[in-house]
Design an enzyme around this catalytic site. Structure first.
Site, PDB file in Angstrom:
ATOM      1  N   ASP A   1      -7.736  -7.667   0.866  1.00 26.52           N
ATOM      2  CA  ASP A   1      -6.741  -7.773   1.929  1.00 26.52           C
ATOM      3  C   ASP A   1      -7.410  -7.345   3.214  1.00 26.52           C
ATOM      4  O   ASP A   1      -8.313  -6.493   3.195  1.00 26.52           O
ATOM      5  CB  ASP A   1      -5.538  -6.861   1.672  1.00 26.52           C
ATOM      6  CG  ASP A   1      -5.804  -5.442   2.129  1.00 26.52           C
ATOM      7  OD1 ASP A   1      -5.479  -5.113   3.287  1.00 26.52           O
ATOM      8  OD2 ASP A   1      -6.361  -4.649   1.325  1.00 26.52           O
TER       9      ASP A   1
ATOM     10  N   CYS B   1      -4.529 -27.006   9.145  1.00 29.86           N
ATOM     11  CA  CYS B   1      -3.492 -26.149   9.732  1.00 29.86           C
ATOM     12  C   CYS B   1      -2.885 -26.801  10.966  1.00 29.86           C
ATOM     13  O   CYS B   1      -3.467 -27.716  11.552  1.00 29.86           O
ATOM     14  CB  CYS B   1      -4.072 -24.781  10.073  1.00 29.86           C
ATOM     15  SG  CYS B   1      -4.849 -24.700  11.692  1.00 29.86           S
TER      16      CYS B   1
ATOM     17  N   GLY C   1      -0.601   6.224   2.083  1.00 33.91           N
ATOM     18  CA  GLY C   1      -1.510   7.362   2.253  1.00 33.91           C
ATOM     19  C   GLY C   1      -2.438   7.149   3.437  1.00 33.91           C
ATOM     20  O   GLY C   1      -2.484   7.962   4.364  1.00 33.91           O
ATOM     21  N   PHE C   2      -3.128   6.039   3.428  1.00 34.05           N
ATOM     22  CA  PHE C   2      -4.114   5.746   4.467  1.00 34.05           C
ATOM     23  C   PHE C   2      -3.482   5.765   5.867  1.00 34.05           C
ATOM     24  O   PHE C   2      -4.011   6.392   6.789  1.00 34.05           O
ATOM     25  CB  PHE C   2      -4.749   4.373   4.190  1.00 34.05           C
ATOM     26  CG  PHE C   2      -5.811   3.993   5.172  1.00 34.05           C
ATOM     27  CD1 PHE C   2      -7.099   4.515   5.066  1.00 34.05           C
ATOM     28  CD2 PHE C   2      -5.543   3.116   6.212  1.00 34.05           C
ATOM     29  CE1 PHE C   2      -8.091   4.158   5.977  1.00 34.05           C
ATOM     30  CE2 PHE C   2      -6.528   2.757   7.124  1.00 34.05           C
ATOM     31  CZ  PHE C   2      -7.793   3.287   7.007  1.00 34.05           C
TER      32      PHE C   2
ATOM     33  N   CYS D   1      -9.989 -28.539   8.629  1.00 36.03           N
ATOM     34  CA  CYS D   1      -8.827 -27.675   8.408  1.00 36.03           C
ATOM     35  C   CYS D   1      -7.530 -28.447   8.608  1.00 36.03           C
ATOM     36  O   CYS D   1      -7.414 -29.275   9.513  1.00 36.03           O
ATOM     37  CB  CYS D   1      -8.898 -26.493   9.382  1.00 36.03           C
ATOM     38  SG  CYS D   1      -7.500 -25.369   9.236  1.00 36.03           S
TER      39      CYS D   1
ATOM     40  N   CYS E   1      -5.167 -27.089  14.064  1.00 35.93           N
ATOM     41  CA  CYS E   1      -6.244 -28.078  13.976  1.00 35.93           C
ATOM     42  C   CYS E   1      -5.722 -29.504  13.981  1.00 35.93           C
ATOM     43  O   CYS E   1      -6.359 -30.392  14.523  1.00 35.93           O
ATOM     44  CB  CYS E   1      -7.078 -27.832  12.720  1.00 35.93           C
ATOM     45  SG  CYS E   1      -8.046 -26.312  12.844  1.00 35.93           S
TER      46      CYS E   1
ATOM     47  N   ASP F   1       0.868  -1.170   0.000  1.00 42.63           N
ATOM     48  CA  ASP F   1       0.000   0.000   0.000  1.00 42.63           C
ATOM     49  C   ASP F   1       0.913   1.231   0.000  1.00 42.63           C
ATOM     50  O   ASP F   1       2.055   1.181   0.451  1.00 42.63           O
ATOM     51  CB  ASP F   1      -0.920  -0.026   1.224  1.00 42.63           C
ATOM     52  CG  ASP F   1      -2.058   0.981   1.072  1.00 42.63           C
ATOM     53  OD1 ASP F   1      -2.141   1.634   0.014  1.00 42.63           O
ATOM     54  OD2 ASP F   1      -2.848   1.113   2.022  1.00 42.63           O
TER      55      ASP F   1
ATOM     56  N   ASP G   1      -2.594   8.161  -2.323  1.00 46.46           N
ATOM     57  CA  ASP G   1      -3.929   8.766  -2.380  1.00 46.46           C
ATOM     58  C   ASP G   1      -4.307   9.420  -1.059  1.00 46.46           C
ATOM     59  O   ASP G   1      -3.651   9.218  -0.035  1.00 46.46           O
ATOM     60  CB  ASP G   1      -4.978   7.721  -2.760  1.00 46.46           C
ATOM     61  CG  ASP G   1      -5.086   6.616  -1.720  1.00 46.46           C
ATOM     62  OD1 ASP G   1      -4.114   6.418  -0.946  1.00 46.46           O
ATOM     63  OD2 ASP G   1      -6.127   5.955  -1.664  1.00 46.46           O
TER      64      ASP G   1
ATOM     65  N   HIS H   1      -4.211 -20.344  11.686  1.00 44.80           N
ATOM     66  CA  HIS H   1      -5.478 -21.035  11.407  1.00 44.80           C
ATOM     67  C   HIS H   1      -6.430 -20.133  10.629  1.00 44.80           C
ATOM     68  O   HIS H   1      -7.036 -20.557   9.636  1.00 44.80           O
ATOM     69  CB  HIS H   1      -6.167 -21.498  12.688  1.00 44.80           C
ATOM     70  CG  HIS H   1      -7.586 -21.900  12.436  1.00 44.80           C
ATOM     71  ND1 HIS H   1      -7.920 -23.132  11.899  1.00 44.80           N
ATOM     72  CD2 HIS H   1      -8.751 -21.208  12.529  1.00 44.80           C
ATOM     73  CE1 HIS H   1      -9.225 -23.184  11.712  1.00 44.80           C
ATOM     74  NE2 HIS H   1      -9.758 -22.032  12.092  1.00 44.80           N
TER      75      HIS H   1
END
Lengths: 386, 386
Positions: free
Chosen positions: B271, B311, B97-98, B309, B314, B94, B148, B340
């Site tokens: 995102d 992961c 700006g934000f 899952c 799990c 990014d 921006d 997870h």
């Protein structure tokens, strides 16, 4: 082999160091060994599979903490601490005596046991030697410890004597309680030698604990602020009292220097929070010495932490990135550096066992510290006594 | 293929959802895609190799944070952000700006750029569109964003209009600066459509950004407090303006519900910090709904978090143990639950892409939420609108 029993493999021809094996229901442990500490059952920041990959053989948990949270009922239902935390390998629990006296707010010690207030919610609890055995049976560690009273450093002789004698009485009750059922078939009970820095008390404690008779013997109440020479003096006096066919465990030690020095004096087992605590502070052990990875000198150092280390931090990242993680308070470094320090300790013990196999203890020790202090001449001078 | 370019694979026959590919120098990304966020270059608590095993295709970092710490010089010397953090796969930055407007203490926006004080040490900095491009070139992400101005939610029309027009002027300067050298061969520049919740401003922003011409288009300034219906209204109005052969990225979104709803409206890229932030708070996404793993109901629940899952949390641990880690503030849970939740989001996007392949988007969406809300009748009622 009886659970917790020790088999002597080879003695050093140069010192009291020795190579051996400790037998448990969950596997055989090559000694001398370093045991990473997982107070609440979890070695801080390190998943079980990584702990395994480090080569760690046995880890430690604390029954004081586990008794308070999540409670023995949960752990028992899970099938024991080794299943609960997915480590599935040998574990040792401390009895909680030390933590009860160092962490809880209020305590009242009587000859029957200790009344204490939980450091979590202030609730009141009472631990007797019998209660400690029940708790440790429920937790289900492979090696459990006698409930003892640990005299703080700087205790006067009288205090240390009373504390040692109380620990002895409790040890007898622990043994009686422990052998009341079949637990001994899968667990073993170690006695703890106390007596502060007073060698006559230590020797008496050791002799009387031997009279009671335990599968293994720990030396407690050291590394709590006393000078190193006092610790070494206790080891020098106590260890010859313990028969060769029993494991000797030095509680709460140590730093890399301690591991060499205390193996030299005859210790087989160590535990310490240093690898993980230091990791969380950005303090890293490497074959070239201890470094503070937060320091600016590493900001643009794109080399790996330790070229001789196979841990994920060393194989995956540069010092510069790890330095960035620390400075940005990115939690990833907590796990990476804790695990690295465990790899270091496990590897150090492997070096020590190898030196004992080849009967080159002092040569290997010298080589280790020549490298370890090479970054720091001041430290090298400190070490050159050997 | 041009870096950052989009290839449409298949459109849904039911809605504006579409399956496609985004090309980068470090690999091709299957869309719709969720991008885990690593603000400082590290997805919080998750090592690169685990991120990889989750199936994540591209991650996000923030140039405001990386510019301040460790600084672009370090990252450039490391060979770019993807080498620095060992992810070695596509990344997006990014523009900052934000964050500049939300994190820094003092700011002064002129038509030239923004003056701001570091949230770390109070030092003063100035970012122009040109500076932002230089910083993002040095960081070296595969996809970089225009600098921006992001109008806060509840901005009045006039404020939003001025902010949108300023962003447009800056976008032109960003493009000019970006194409001054060969960076476009390995990086691509996305424009950001602004205009708050005012559809006419959004449509104007989209049309004028298209006139400037970018490789891909992001929709910024949403998911900052506005009602969902406003977000959906913006998407409904803006997305038809963007040609089919361009990637559409909705910044800072989203929750599982958002991913389905916004793919349905034509979004390709997402995102959000939610998976890792929720993980650190013990909030876990599962195929049967969101749970707060800290709750007492999980204290003795020895089942795995989510049987569907793969992961490490799990497959390696029970809910009871993870609950214990949270309650004992054992840092291991931070990594396990963050990872997870990333697995969950990546798997969710896989489900969405599969539904698009089979052209069963609404059927799959319904099935997903029937399971997802099955724990919670209240939530199910809320969802039954579709």
């Amino acid at each position: 082999m009886e659970c917790g029993s020790y088999q002597l493999i080879k003695k050093s021809s140069e010192c009291r160091a020795r190579r051996g094996k400790v037998y448990t229901a969950r596997g055989v442990i090559d000694t001398p060994v370093f045991m990473p500490v997982g107070t609440h059952g979890s070695v801080k920041g390190v998943a079980a599979e990584f702990l395994k990959s480090s080569g760690a053989q046995i880890i430690l948990a604390n029954s004081y903490h586990l008794y308070l949270r999540p409670g023995t009922e949960v752990i028992k239902k899970a099938g024991g601490i080794q299943k609960f935390n997915s480590w599935n390998s040998p574990m040792l629990t401390d009895s909680g005596g030390f933590q009860m006296f160092s962490l809880s707010d209020i305590r009242k010690i009587t000859k029957d046991g200790a009344e204490f207030q939980s450091h979590i919610d202030g609730s009141k609890h009472f631990f007797s030697p019998e209660k400690s055995m029940q708790v440790q049976k429920d937790i289900g560690a492979d090696i459990i410890m006698c409930f003892d009273d640990c005299a703080p450093y700087c205790s006067d002789y009288e205090y240390a004597k009373n504390s040692m004698e109380l620990s002895l009485k409790w040890a007898k009750r622990c043994k009686e309680e422990f052998y009341k059922d079949d637990s001994y078939k899968t667990q073993s009970l170690f006695g703890i030698i106390q007596g502060s820095v007073y060698n006559d008390l230590r020797i008496r404690s050791a002799r009387e604990m031997l009279n009671v008779g335990f599968t293994g013997y720990a030396i407690g109440g050291l590394s709590i602020g006393e000078p190193k020479k006092d610790m070494h003096s206790v080891l020098k006096n106590v260890l010859p009292v313990i028969p060769e066919n029993k494991a000797r465990y030095l509680m709460g030690v140590g730093m890399p220097e301690d591991l060499w020095e205390c193996v030299e004096r005859g210790i087989d087992m160590f535990d310490c929070v240093i690898p993980t605590r230091n990791g969380r502070n950005g303090q890293v052990f490497t074959s070239l010495g201890k470094i503070n990875l937060r320091n600016a000198e590493f900001k643009k150092d794109f080399s790996s932490l330790d070229p001789n280390c196979a841990c994920p931090a060393c194989t995956g990242y540069s010092k510069a990135y790890l330095n960035h993680l620390i400075r940005s308070r990115e939690i990833l470094y907590l796990s990476l550096l804790s695990l690295h320090n465990i790899y270091f300790m496990v590897d150090l013990m492997l070096k020590i066992r190898k030196s004992l196999k080849n009967d080159t203890f002092f040569k290997s020790k010298k080589e280790f510290f020549e490298k370890y202090y090479s970054r720091d001449k001041f430290s090298r001078n400190l070490c050159s006594k050997k």
